[in-house]
Design an enzyme around this catalytic site. Structure first.
Site, PDB file in Angstrom:
ATOM      1  CB  SER A   1      -0.971  -0.125   1.278  1.00 23.60           C
ATOM      2  OG  SER A   1      -1.493   1.411   1.236  1.00 23.60           O
TER       3      SER A   1
ATOM      4  CG  HIS B   1      -4.154  -1.679  -1.327  1.00 28.90           C
ATOM      5  ND1 HIS B   1      -5.252  -2.494  -1.831  1.00 28.90           N
ATOM      6  CD2 HIS B   1      -4.235  -1.050  -0.342  1.00 28.90           C
ATOM      7  CE1 HIS B   1      -6.186  -2.190  -0.886  1.00 28.90           C
ATOM      8  NE2 HIS B   1      -5.728  -1.074  -0.039  1.00 28.90           N
TER       9      HIS B   1
ATOM     10  CG  ASP C   1      -4.894   2.195   1.148  1.00 28.77           C
ATOM     11  OD1 ASP C   1      -6.173   1.712   0.916  1.00 28.77           O
ATOM     12  OD2 ASP C   1      -3.753   1.810   1.674  1.00 28.77           O
TER      13      ASP C   1
ATOM     14  CG  MET D   1      -8.167   6.922   3.277  1.00 31.48           C
ATOM     15  SD  MET D   1      -7.200   6.770   4.707  1.00 31.48           S
ATOM     16  CE  MET D   1      -6.580   5.301   4.632  1.00 31.48           C
TER      17      MET D   1
ATOM     18  CG  HIS E   1      -9.442   0.087  -0.094  1.00 31.26           C
ATOM     19  ND1 HIS E   1      -8.609  -0.075   1.027  1.00 31.26           N
ATOM     20  CD2 HIS E   1     -10.568   0.111   0.245  1.00 31.26           C
ATOM     21  CE1 HIS E   1      -9.519  -0.380   2.157  1.00 31.26           C
ATOM     22  NE2 HIS E   1     -10.952  -0.465   1.328  1.00 31.26           N
TER      23      HIS E   1
ATOM     24  CG  MET F   1     -11.067   2.947   2.582  1.00 26.72           C
ATOM     25  SD  MET F   1      -9.625   3.008   3.467  1.00 26.72           S
ATOM     26  CE  MET F   1      -8.505   3.111   2.057  1.00 26.72           C
TER      27      MET F   1
ATOM     28  CG  MET G   1     -11.578  -3.102   5.545  1.00 25.22           C
ATOM     29  SD  MET G   1     -10.281  -2.610   4.447  1.00 25.22           S
ATOM     30  CE  MET G   1      -9.275  -1.687   5.591  1.00 25.22           C
TER      31      MET G   1
ATOM     32  CG  ASP H   1      -6.304  -3.108   3.267  1.00 25.30           C
ATOM     33  OD1 ASP H   1      -5.205  -2.839   3.580  1.00 25.30           O
ATOM     34  OD2 ASP H   1      -7.176  -2.271   2.697  1.00 25.30           O
TER      35      ASP H   1
HETATM   36  C1  DX5 Z   1      -6.131   1.230   5.775  1.00 23.66           C
HETATM   37  C2  DX5 Z   1      -5.881   1.002   4.265  1.00 23.66           C
HETATM   38  C3  DX5 Z   1      -4.793  -0.202   4.431  1.00 23.66           C
HETATM   39  C4  DX5 Z   1      -3.618   0.220   5.131  1.00 23.66           C
HETATM   40  C5  DX5 Z   1      -2.577  -0.880   5.266  1.00 23.66           C
HETATM   41  O1  DX5 Z   1      -7.292   2.030   5.868  1.00 23.66           O
HETATM   42  O2  DX5 Z   1      -6.751   0.631   3.656  1.00 23.66           O
HETATM   43  O3  DX5 Z   1      -4.449  -0.378   3.119  1.00 23.66           O
HETATM   44  O4  DX5 Z   1      -2.641   0.965   4.256  1.00 23.66           O
HETATM   45  O5  DX5 Z   1      -1.396  -0.474   6.191  1.00 23.66           O
HETATM   46  P1  DX5 Z   1      -0.887  -1.496   7.282  1.00 23.66           P
HETATM   47  O6  DX5 Z   1      -0.164  -2.753   6.260  1.00 23.66           O
HETATM   48  O7  DX5 Z   1       0.409  -0.571   7.648  1.00 23.66           O
HETATM   49  O8  DX5 Z   1      -1.575  -1.951   7.876  1.00 23.66           O
HETATM   50 ZN    ZN Z   2      -6.660  -0.380   1.682  1.00 19.24          ZN
END
Ligand code: DX5
Ligand code: ZN
Length: 225
Positions: free
Chosen positions: A12, A37, A39, A41, A70, A72, A141, A176
């Site tokens: 990620s 990956h 993320d 947000m 991904h 969010m 998750m 994840d």
């Molecule tokens: C959390 C994200 C993950 C996160 C994972 O909201 O969706 O992808 O980056 O990070 P680690 O591997 O550090 O838990």
């Molecule tokens: Zn993620």
């Protein structure tokens, strides 16, 4: 091509240098990453803000593997076209992000991307039972979404249940949050085939010293093989 159920590691970029995504992606792919990956947000669905479709479009040319986006965010639907145009291979939306996940998944495939559905830790596996013929990936998750570096929440029983529900369908099970060499074997044994890892991959390395990325990826792989 037949469906690839081998275990893949998806670093990620949430844990990468935000001022240097292109080089970070090239470094981590050079060190053995299978997917990237991404993320997204919004500070509304989750208590943190990262970036949107224009950043995804900017990093796309640096990704040689698979771009796994991904989302969010809530709402999701108005932004799907933009992430598809940015070149996402997979677009994953949360089942908790709105009342119309079915419509969202239709829109993702309609935009030409593979469709993923994500489940927060508090959401049961059964939430996807009516969706299995319209998804390419289920993301479990193992932290509450919003931040990297959190402690793994054991969702092994949920993964097992999903593995049973999925049967022979060509659907990836992605994990994840909190994936490390300690936790990876638990979820692989339960049936997961995509492991997202942010902090556990990027720790100790940099674009000028990427060897630790490779060591970290190999340590995760060695934990379940
Ligand atoms: C959390 C994200 C993950 C996160 C994972 O909201 O969706 O992808 O980056 O990070 P680690 O591997 O550090 O838990
Ligand atoms: Zn993620």
């Amino acid at each position: 091509m037949s469906f690839d159920r081998s275990v893949k590691i998806a670093p990620s970029i949430l844990s990468a240098d935000f001022a240097n995504f292109g080089a970070e992606i090239e470094a981590v792919e050079g060190q053995g990453a299978d997917w990237i990956h991404v993320d997204v947000m919004d500070g509304h669905f989750v208590p943190n803000i990262t970036f949107g479709a224009s950043t995804c479009a900017a990093i796309r040319p640096h990704i040689k593997t698979i771009m796994d986006v991904h989302l969010m965010i809530a709402p999701v639907d108005p932004y799907i076209e933009g992430f598809a145009e940015a070149g996402a291979d997979f677009i994953t939306a949360h089942v908790e992000a709105g009342p119309h996940i079915h419509r969202t998944l239709q829109a993702i495939r309609g935009a030409g991307a593979k469709a993923g559905v994500a489940l927060n830790p508090g959401t049961p596996a059964d939430a996807v039972v009516e969706l299995l013929d319209m998804v390419d990936l289920v993301c479990v998750m193992t932290v509450n979404p919003g931040f990297g570096g959190q402690k793994f929440i054991d969702m092994t029983a949920k993964v097992r249940r999903l593995r049973e529900m999925i049967g022979d369908r060509p659907i990836h099970i992605e994990i994840d949050g909190g994936v490390t060499p300690q936790t990876a074997p638990l979820v692989v044994e339960a049936g997961a085939d995509v492991l997202v890892a942010g902090s556990a991959v990027f720790k100790g390395g940099s674009v000028t010293d990427p060897a630790p990325y490779g060591e970290n990826i190999r340590a995760i792989r060695a934990s379940y093989t």
